[in-house]
Design a protein around this motif. Structure first.
Motif, short mmCIF file in Angstrom:
data_model
loop_
_atom_site.label_atom_id
_atom_site.label_comp_id
_atom_site.label_asym_id
_atom_site.label_seq_id
_atom_site.Cartn_x
_atom_site.Cartn_y
_atom_site.Cartn_z
N LEU A 140 0.83 -1.21 0.00
CA LEU A 140 0.00 0.00 0.00
C LEU A 140 0.86 1.26 0.00
O LEU A 140 0.56 2.23 -0.68
CB LEU A 140 -0.92 0.03 1.22
CG LEU A 140 -2.19 -0.78 1.14
CD1 LEU A 140 -2.95 -0.71 2.47
CD2 LEU A 140 -3.09 -0.30 0.01
N ALA A 141 1.94 1.24 0.78
CA ALA A 141 2.82 2.41 0.85
C ALA A 141 3.47 2.71 -0.50
O ALA A 141 3.84 3.85 -0.77
CB ALA A 141 3.88 2.18 1.92
N MET A 142 3.59 1.70 -1.35
CA MET A 142 4.18 1.89 -2.68
C MET A 142 3.23 2.62 -3.63
O MET A 142 3.61 2.95 -4.76
CB MET A 142 4.58 0.56 -3.28
CG MET A 142 5.75 -0.08 -2.60
SD MET A 142 6.10 -1.67 -3.41
CE MET A 142 7.26 -2.36 -2.27
N LEU A 143 2.00 2.87 -3.20
CA LEU A 143 1.03 3.56 -4.05
C LEU A 143 0.97 5.06 -3.79
O LEU A 143 0.20 5.77 -4.43
CB LEU A 143 -0.37 2.96 -3.83
CG LEU A 143 -0.51 1.48 -4.19
CD1 LEU A 143 -1.91 1.00 -3.82
CD2 LEU A 143 -0.23 1.25 -5.66
N THR A 144 1.77 5.55 -2.84
CA THR A 144 1.75 6.98 -2.51
C THR A 144 2.52 7.77 -3.56
O THR A 144 3.50 7.28 -4.13
CB THR A 144 2.35 7.24 -1.12
OG1 THR A 144 3.72 6.85 -1.13
CG2 THR A 144 1.59 6.50 -0.04
N PRO A 145 2.09 9.00 -3.84
CA PRO A 145 2.81 9.83 -4.81
C PRO A 145 4.28 10.04 -4.43
O PRO A 145 5.15 10.08 -5.30
CB PRO A 145 2.05 11.15 -4.79
CG PRO A 145 0.69 10.81 -4.30
CD PRO A 145 0.87 9.66 -3.37
N GLU A 146 4.55 10.16 -3.14
CA GLU A 146 5.94 10.35 -2.68
C GLU A 146 6.82 9.18 -3.11
O GLU A 146 7.92 9.37 -3.62
CB GLU A 146 5.95 10.49 -1.16
CG GLU A 146 7.34 10.67 -0.59
CD GLU A 146 7.31 10.76 0.93
OE1 GLU A 146 8.33 10.41 1.53
OE2 GLU A 146 6.29 11.17 1.49
N TYR A 147 6.34 7.97 -2.92
CA TYR A 147 7.11 6.79 -3.31
C TYR A 147 7.25 6.71 -4.83
O TYR A 147 8.32 6.40 -5.35
CB TYR A 147 6.44 5.52 -2.78
CG TYR A 147 7.25 4.27 -3.05
CD1 TYR A 147 8.23 3.86 -2.16
CD2 TYR A 147 7.04 3.53 -4.20
CE1 TYR A 147 8.99 2.72 -2.43
CE2 TYR A 147 7.80 2.40 -4.47
CZ TYR A 147 8.77 1.99 -3.58
OH TYR A 147 9.51 0.89 -3.84
N LEU A 148 6.16 7.00 -5.54
CA LEU A 148 6.21 6.93 -7.00
C LEU A 148 7.20 7.94 -7.57
O LEU A 148 7.89 7.66 -8.55
CB LEU A 148 4.81 7.16 -7.57
CG LEU A 148 3.77 6.09 -7.20
CD1 LEU A 148 2.38 6.51 -7.67
CD2 LEU A 148 4.16 4.73 -7.74
N ARG A 149 7.29 9.13 -6.94
CA ARG A 149 8.28 10.13 -7.37
C ARG A 149 9.70 9.61 -7.15
O ARG A 149 10.58 9.83 -7.97
CB ARG A 149 8.08 11.44 -6.60
CG ARG A 149 7.26 12.45 -7.33
CD ARG A 149 7.24 13.80 -6.64
NE ARG A 149 5.86 14.18 -6.47
CZ ARG A 149 5.12 14.03 -5.37
NH1 ARG A 149 5.65 13.55 -4.28
NH2 ARG A 149 3.86 14.37 -5.35
#
Length: 70
Positions: free
Chosen positions: A29-38
């Protein structure tokens, strides 16, 4: 104009015995945050589809001296 959405609130119950694999779904789930994607250097169009998530970790017991449960 972009639509501002409220963060998804996710509570994670951590019981007496926890293994790292038990928390793997939280990591996904944490991998779906915009921060992680950036951080993954993905295109802005993909980052825009990310979902802000607030994680709250809930312990099944709390000790008075601040020590983590064993």
């Amino acid at each position: 104009m972009a639509i501002q959405s409220t963060p998804l609130k996710c509570g994670v119950l951590i019981c007496d015995v926890v293994q790292l694999l038990d928390l793997a779904a939280v990591d996904i789930l944490a991998m779906l945050t915009p921060e992680y994607l950036r951080l993954c250097h993905l295109p802005d169009a993909v980052v825009a589809k990310g979902q802000e998530i607030e994680f709250t970790y809930i312990l099944d017991q709390v000790k008075g001296d601040g020590e983590m449960p064993k």
